[in-house]
Design a protein around this motif. Structure first.
Motif, PDB file in Angstrom:
ATOM      1  N   ILE A  74      51.631 -12.874   3.698  1.00  0.00           N
ATOM      2  CA  ILE A  74      50.441 -13.195   4.493  1.00  0.00           C
ATOM      3  C   ILE A  74      49.698 -11.919   4.891  1.00  0.00           C
ATOM      4  O   ILE A  74      48.474 -11.825   4.761  1.00  0.00           O
ATOM      5  CB  ILE A  74      50.828 -14.009   5.750  1.00  0.00           C
ATOM      6  CG1 ILE A  74      51.215 -15.450   5.353  1.00  0.00           C
ATOM      7  CG2 ILE A  74      49.686 -14.036   6.759  1.00  0.00           C
ATOM      8  CD1 ILE A  74      51.804 -16.264   6.480  1.00  0.00           C
ATOM      9  N   PHE A  75      50.454 -10.912   5.324  1.00  0.00           N
ATOM     10  CA  PHE A  75      49.799  -9.669   5.758  1.00  0.00           C
ATOM     11  C   PHE A  75      49.225  -8.894   4.569  1.00  0.00           C
ATOM     12  O   PHE A  75      48.152  -8.287   4.679  1.00  0.00           O
ATOM     13  CB  PHE A  75      50.782  -8.806   6.541  1.00  0.00           C
ATOM     14  CG  PHE A  75      51.064  -9.331   7.923  1.00  0.00           C
ATOM     15  CD1 PHE A  75      50.097  -9.259   8.914  1.00  0.00           C
ATOM     16  CD2 PHE A  75      52.283  -9.919   8.232  1.00  0.00           C
ATOM     17  CE1 PHE A  75      50.337  -9.754  10.184  1.00  0.00           C
ATOM     18  CE2 PHE A  75      52.537 -10.409   9.501  1.00  0.00           C
ATOM     19  CZ  PHE A  75      51.561 -10.337  10.478  1.00  0.00           C
ATOM     20  N   LEU A  76      49.909  -8.918   3.431  1.00  0.00           N
ATOM     21  CA  LEU A  76      49.363  -8.269   2.240  1.00  0.00           C
ATOM     22  C   LEU A  76      48.114  -9.001   1.746  1.00  0.00           C
ATOM     23  O   LEU A  76      47.155  -8.369   1.287  1.00  0.00           O
ATOM     24  CB  LEU A  76      50.424  -8.217   1.141  1.00  0.00           C
ATOM     25  CG  LEU A  76      51.509  -7.150   1.306  1.00  0.00           C
ATOM     26  CD1 LEU A  76      52.609  -7.344   0.270  1.00  0.00           C
ATOM     27  CD2 LEU A  76      50.914  -5.743   1.190  1.00  0.00           C
ATOM     28  N   ASP A  77      48.140 -10.321   1.841  1.00  0.00           N
ATOM     29  CA  ASP A  77      46.975 -11.107   1.446  1.00  0.00           C
ATOM     30  C   ASP A  77      45.768 -10.777   2.315  1.00  0.00           C
ATOM     31  O   ASP A  77      44.647 -10.593   1.815  1.00  0.00           O
ATOM     32  CB  ASP A  77      47.314 -12.596   1.551  1.00  0.00           C
ATOM     33  CG  ASP A  77      46.126 -13.474   1.193  1.00  0.00           C
ATOM     34  OD1 ASP A  77      45.663 -13.416   0.045  1.00  0.00           O
ATOM     35  OD2 ASP A  77      45.663 -14.220   2.072  1.00  0.00           O
ATOM     36  N   LYS A  78      45.991 -10.691   3.643  1.00  0.00           N
ATOM     37  CA  LYS A  78      44.891 -10.331   4.548  1.00  0.00           C
ATOM     38  C   LYS A  78      44.378  -8.928   4.237  1.00  0.00           C
ATOM     39  O   LYS A  78      43.169  -8.681   4.252  1.00  0.00           O
ATOM     40  CB  LYS A  78      45.360 -10.413   6.004  1.00  0.00           C
ATOM     41  CG  LYS A  78      45.767 -11.792   6.468  1.00  0.00           C
ATOM     42  CD  LYS A  78      44.605 -12.750   6.437  1.00  0.00           C
ATOM     43  CE  LYS A  78      45.027 -14.152   6.875  1.00  0.00           C
ATOM     44  NZ  LYS A  78      43.923 -15.132   6.741  1.00  0.00           N
ATOM     45  N   ALA A  79      45.311  -8.005   3.959  1.00  0.00           N
ATOM     46  CA  ALA A  79      44.913  -6.618   3.683  1.00  0.00           C
ATOM     47  C   ALA A  79      44.061  -6.532   2.422  1.00  0.00           C
ATOM     48  O   ALA A  79      43.030  -5.840   2.403  1.00  0.00           O
ATOM     49  CB  ALA A  79      46.161  -5.743   3.557  1.00  0.00           C
ATOM     50  N   THR A  80      44.449  -7.234   1.365  1.00  0.00           N
ATOM     51  CA  THR A  80      43.681  -7.174   0.115  1.00  0.00           C
ATOM     52  C   THR A  80      42.327  -7.876   0.249  1.00  0.00           C
ATOM     53  O   THR A  80      41.346  -7.487  -0.393  1.00  0.00           O
ATOM     54  CB  THR A  80      44.474  -7.813  -1.046  1.00  0.00           C
ATOM     55  OG1 THR A  80      44.894  -9.133  -0.666  1.00  0.00           O
ATOM     56  CG2 THR A  80      45.697  -6.982  -1.387  1.00  0.00           C
ATOM     57  N   LYS A  81      42.248  -8.902   1.089  1.00  0.00           N
ATOM     58  CA  LYS A  81      40.982  -9.619   1.268  1.00  0.00           C
ATOM     59  C   LYS A  81      39.951  -8.775   2.003  1.00  0.00           C
ATOM     60  O   LYS A  81      38.763  -8.802   1.684  1.00  0.00           O
ATOM     61  CB  LYS A  81      41.213 -10.917   2.045  1.00  0.00           C
ATOM     62  CG  LYS A  81      41.711 -12.071   1.204  1.00  0.00           C
ATOM     63  CD  LYS A  81      41.835 -13.325   2.048  1.00  0.00           C
ATOM     64  CE  LYS A  81      42.298 -14.509   1.201  1.00  0.00           C
ATOM     65  NZ  LYS A  81      42.447 -15.737   2.016  1.00  0.00           N
ATOM     66  N   TYR A  82      40.398  -8.012   3.006  1.00  0.00           N
ATOM     67  CA  TYR A  82      39.446  -7.356   3.901  1.00  0.00           C
ATOM     68  C   TYR A  82      39.404  -5.841   3.748  1.00  0.00           C
ATOM     69  O   TYR A  82      38.845  -5.162   4.594  1.00  0.00           O
ATOM     70  CB  TYR A  82      39.754  -7.765   5.345  1.00  0.00           C
ATOM     71  CG  TYR A  82      39.704  -9.258   5.488  1.00  0.00           C
ATOM     72  CD1 TYR A  82      38.509  -9.940   5.317  1.00  0.00           C
ATOM     73  CD2 TYR A  82      40.863  -9.987   5.733  1.00  0.00           C
ATOM     74  CE1 TYR A  82      38.458 -11.321   5.409  1.00  0.00           C
ATOM     75  CE2 TYR A  82      40.827 -11.365   5.819  1.00  0.00           C
ATOM     76  CZ  TYR A  82      39.622 -12.028   5.660  1.00  0.00           C
ATOM     77  OH  TYR A  82      39.570 -13.381   5.742  1.00  0.00           O
ATOM     78  N   THR A  83      39.995  -5.328   2.683  1.00  0.00           N
ATOM     79  CA  THR A  83      39.864  -3.906   2.383  1.00  0.00           C
ATOM     80  C   THR A  83      38.720  -3.713   1.391  1.00  0.00           C
ATOM     81  O   THR A  83      38.725  -4.314   0.312  1.00  0.00           O
ATOM     82  CB  THR A  83      41.169  -3.342   1.791  1.00  0.00           C
ATOM     83  OG1 THR A  83      42.235  -3.542   2.721  1.00  0.00           O
ATOM     84  CG2 THR A  83      41.036  -1.856   1.506  1.00  0.00           C
ATOM     85  N   PRO A  84      37.749  -2.888   1.727  1.00  0.00           N
ATOM     86  CA  PRO A  84      36.607  -2.683   0.805  1.00  0.00           C
ATOM     87  C   PRO A  84      37.040  -1.992  -0.493  1.00  0.00           C
ATOM     88  O   PRO A  84      38.059  -1.287  -0.531  1.00  0.00           O
ATOM     89  CB  PRO A  84      35.669  -1.781   1.626  1.00  0.00           C
ATOM     90  CG  PRO A  84      36.104  -1.926   3.043  1.00  0.00           C
ATOM     91  CD  PRO A  84      37.571  -2.188   3.002  1.00  0.00           C
ATOM     92  N   THR A  85      36.282  -2.205  -1.525  1.00  0.00           N
ATOM     93  CA  THR A  85      36.547  -1.567  -2.820  1.00  0.00           C
ATOM     94  C   THR A  85      36.560  -0.041  -2.666  1.00  0.00           C
ATOM     95  O   THR A  85      35.703   0.535  -1.999  1.00  0.00           O
ATOM     96  CB  THR A  85      35.464  -1.972  -3.842  1.00  0.00           C
ATOM     97  OG1 THR A  85      35.473  -3.389  -3.978  1.00  0.00           O
ATOM     98  CG2 THR A  85      35.728  -1.327  -5.194  1.00  0.00           C
ATOM     99  N   GLY A  86      37.570   0.584  -3.294  1.00  0.00           N
ATOM    100  CA  GLY A  86      37.693   2.031  -3.238  1.00  0.00           C
ATOM    101  C   GLY A  86      38.557   2.537  -2.103  1.00  0.00           C
ATOM    102  O   GLY A  86      38.920   3.716  -2.074  1.00  0.00           O
ATOM    103  N   LYS A  87      38.920   1.653  -1.168  1.00  0.00           N
ATOM    104  CA  LYS A  87      39.773   2.043  -0.049  1.00  0.00           C
ATOM    105  C   LYS A  87      41.250   1.795  -0.380  1.00  0.00           C
ATOM    106  O   LYS A  87      41.578   1.241  -1.440  1.00  0.00           O
ATOM    107  CB  LYS A  87      39.384   1.271   1.215  1.00  0.00           C
ATOM    108  CG  LYS A  87      37.974   1.561   1.703  1.00  0.00           C
ATOM    109  CD  LYS A  87      37.819   2.990   2.159  1.00  0.00           C
ATOM    110  CE  LYS A  87      36.436   3.255   2.729  1.00  0.00           C
ATOM    111  NZ  LYS A  87      36.288   4.632   3.244  1.00  0.00           N
ATOM    112  N   LYS A  88      42.126   2.199   0.542  1.00  0.00           N
ATOM    113  CA  LYS A  88      43.566   2.109   0.287  1.00  0.00           C
ATOM    114  C   LYS A  88      44.261   1.164   1.257  1.00  0.00           C
ATOM    115  O   LYS A  88      43.825   0.976   2.394  1.00  0.00           O
ATOM    116  CB  LYS A  88      44.207   3.494   0.417  1.00  0.00           C
ATOM    117  CG  LYS A  88      43.799   4.493  -0.656  1.00  0.00           C
ATOM    118  CD  LYS A  88      44.539   5.814  -0.440  1.00  0.00           C
ATOM    119  CE  LYS A  88      44.154   6.831  -1.499  1.00  0.00           C
ATOM    120  NZ  LYS A  88      44.874   8.116  -1.305  1.00  0.00           N
TER     121      LYS A  88
END
Length: 334
Positions: A235-249
Motif C-alpha cells: 500500500i505504501f509503495l503504491d502510494k509512493a509510485t502514484k504521487y512521485t513526479p517523473t524523474g524523482k526518487k
C-alpha cells in the motif's frame, strides 16, 4: 452562659430574681412568667430564651437560659448546610453532564463517522455504476460497429473491477471493525517480504520514470501474518509510485534499531500539509478537494492503518515541501 432565675408564689407573683450576666426588668420578668402556663419546660423563640419550671414550697421556680447565640449558630449552620447541599447538587449535575458528554463523545464520533462513511461509499459506488449503465446502453444499441461495442464492454469490465476492489476493501474494513482477529500467528522474514514487494514495484516505477532505490537489511524477523505484512508494504509503495513526479526518487529502507524493525518509505516531490496529515488515515479522505486522486477510493491508507493496528505497528508520517514525504513503520522485532 447568660441566664436568670425567677422565684414566684403560687399565683405567679415574683418573689425573687437572680440574674447571671443577663439584663432584665421586673416587668419583663413578670410577663415571661405569665406567658408560661402549664408547660414544665420549653423555648420562647421570640425572646430567644429556653426555660424550665419546677414547683418549690408554695410557689414556683423558673430557670431561663439565653439561646440567642445557639439560635444564631443553628441558623448559620442551617443556611450553610442548605448552600452546601445546593452546591453539591449543582456540582453533581455538572459532573454528571460532563461525564455523560465524555462517555457519549465516542458514540457521537462513531455515528458521525458512520454517516460520513455511508455517504462516501454511496458516492464512490454511484460513479462506476453510472459508467456501467451508460456503456450498457451503448452496447445494447443494435446499429453499433464491433470496435465501439468492444470499447463499451471494456469500460464496463474496468468499472466492474474497480467496484469489486472497492467492495473488497469495504468488507476488509467492516470485518476488522466488528471482529479484531488475532493475526500474530507466525514468525515472518520481513526482509524477504519487503524485497519481494520492492521488486514487484520496480517495473511500475520504471514505466513512470521514477527511480526506486532500496536498502534492505537481511534476515529481520517479526511476529505476524505474511499476507498482511505484504499488503501493508505494498500500500505504501503504491502510494509512493502514484504521487512521485517523473524523474524523482523513492527511497525504501529496512533496518533494525534496538528491538524495532524500521521500514522507511520516502518519496521526493510530494508534500502533505499538516492539516491533511491529521486525516490521511480516515476512510475516503482525499487531500485533493476535487477528488482527482489517481483513480483510488481513499481507502488504502485506512486499510494500512487497520493492518498496522492488527500487527502492533506504529506509523509515523512527516512531510516537507522541499524534501518530500516520509512514512516510517515501527515493527516489533522477534
Amino acid at each position: 452562659m447568660n441566664s436568670f432565675t425567677i422565684i414566684t408564689d403560687d399565683s405567679n407573683a415574683i418573689l425573687e430574681l437572680y440574674s447571671r450576666n443577663y439584663q432584665i426588668s421586673d416587668e419583663t420578668s413578670q410577663n415571661l412568667v405569665n406567658s408560661i402556663q402549664d408547660k414544665s419546660q420549653g423555648i420562647l423563640f421570640e425572646q430567644n430564651l429556653a426555660y424550665k419550671k419546677d414547683v418549690k414550697d408554695n410557689g414556683y421556680i423558673y430557670a431561663f437560659v439565653d439561646i440567642s447565640i445557639a439560635k444564631s449558630n443553628f441558623i448559620s449552620m442551617l443556611v450553610t448546610a442548605i448552600l452546601v447541599a445546593i452546591l453539591s447538587i449543582l456540582a453533581f449535575l455538572i459532573l454528571t453532564i460532563l461525564l455523560a458528554n465524555w462517555a457519549l463523545r465516542p458514540v457521537a464520533q462513531s455515528w458521525q463517522q458512520q454517516k460520513r462513511f455511508l455517504a462516501d461509499a454511496s458516492h464512490e459506488l454511484k460513479t462506476p455504476l453510472t459508467v456501467i449503465l451508460a456503456n450498457t446502453d451503448l452496447a445494447l444499441i443494435k446499429k453499433q460497429d464491433e470496435s465501439k461495442l468492444k470499447q463499451s464492454l471494456q469500460s464496463i469490465q474496468s468499472e466492474a473491477l474497480r467496484m469489486k476492489k472497492l467492495v473488497e476493501d469495504l468488507l476488509f474494513l467492516a470485518k476488522n471493525d466488528t471482529q479484531k482477529e488475532n493475526v500474530l500467528n507466525s514468525i515472518c522474514n520481513i526482509s524477504d517480504i519487503a524485497l519481494s514487494c520492492v521488486l514487484s514495484f520496480e517495473t511500475i516505477a520504471f514505466e513512470k520514470g521514477i527511480i526506486l532505490e532500496s536498502d534492505i537489511q537481511e534476515n529481520q524477523l517479526a511476529l505476524g501474518n505474511e499476507n498482511q505484512f505484504k499488503q501493508l508494504i505494498s500500500i505504501f509503495l503504491d502510494k509512493a509510485t502514484k504521487y512521485t513526479p517523473t524523474g524523482k526518487k523513492i527511497h525504501f529502507t529496512l533496518k533494525k534499531k534496538d528491538n524495532q524493525i524500521l521500514i522507511i518509505i520516502h518519496n521526493e516531490g510530494s508534500y502533505i500539509d499538516k492539516e491533511n496529515i491529521k486525516h490521511i488515515f480516515d476512510r475516503f479522505y482525499r487531500c485533493d478537494p476535487a477528488r482527482k486522486y489517481q483513480g483510488g477510493y481513499g481507502l488504502g491508507l485506512s486499510i494500512a492503518n487497520q493492518i498496522a493496528s492488527n500487527l502492533k505497528i506504529k506509523i509515523d508520517v512527516s512531510s516537507e515541501q522541499k524534501k518530500g514525504t516520509t512514512f516510517t513503520l515501527w515493527i516489533p522485532a522477534k
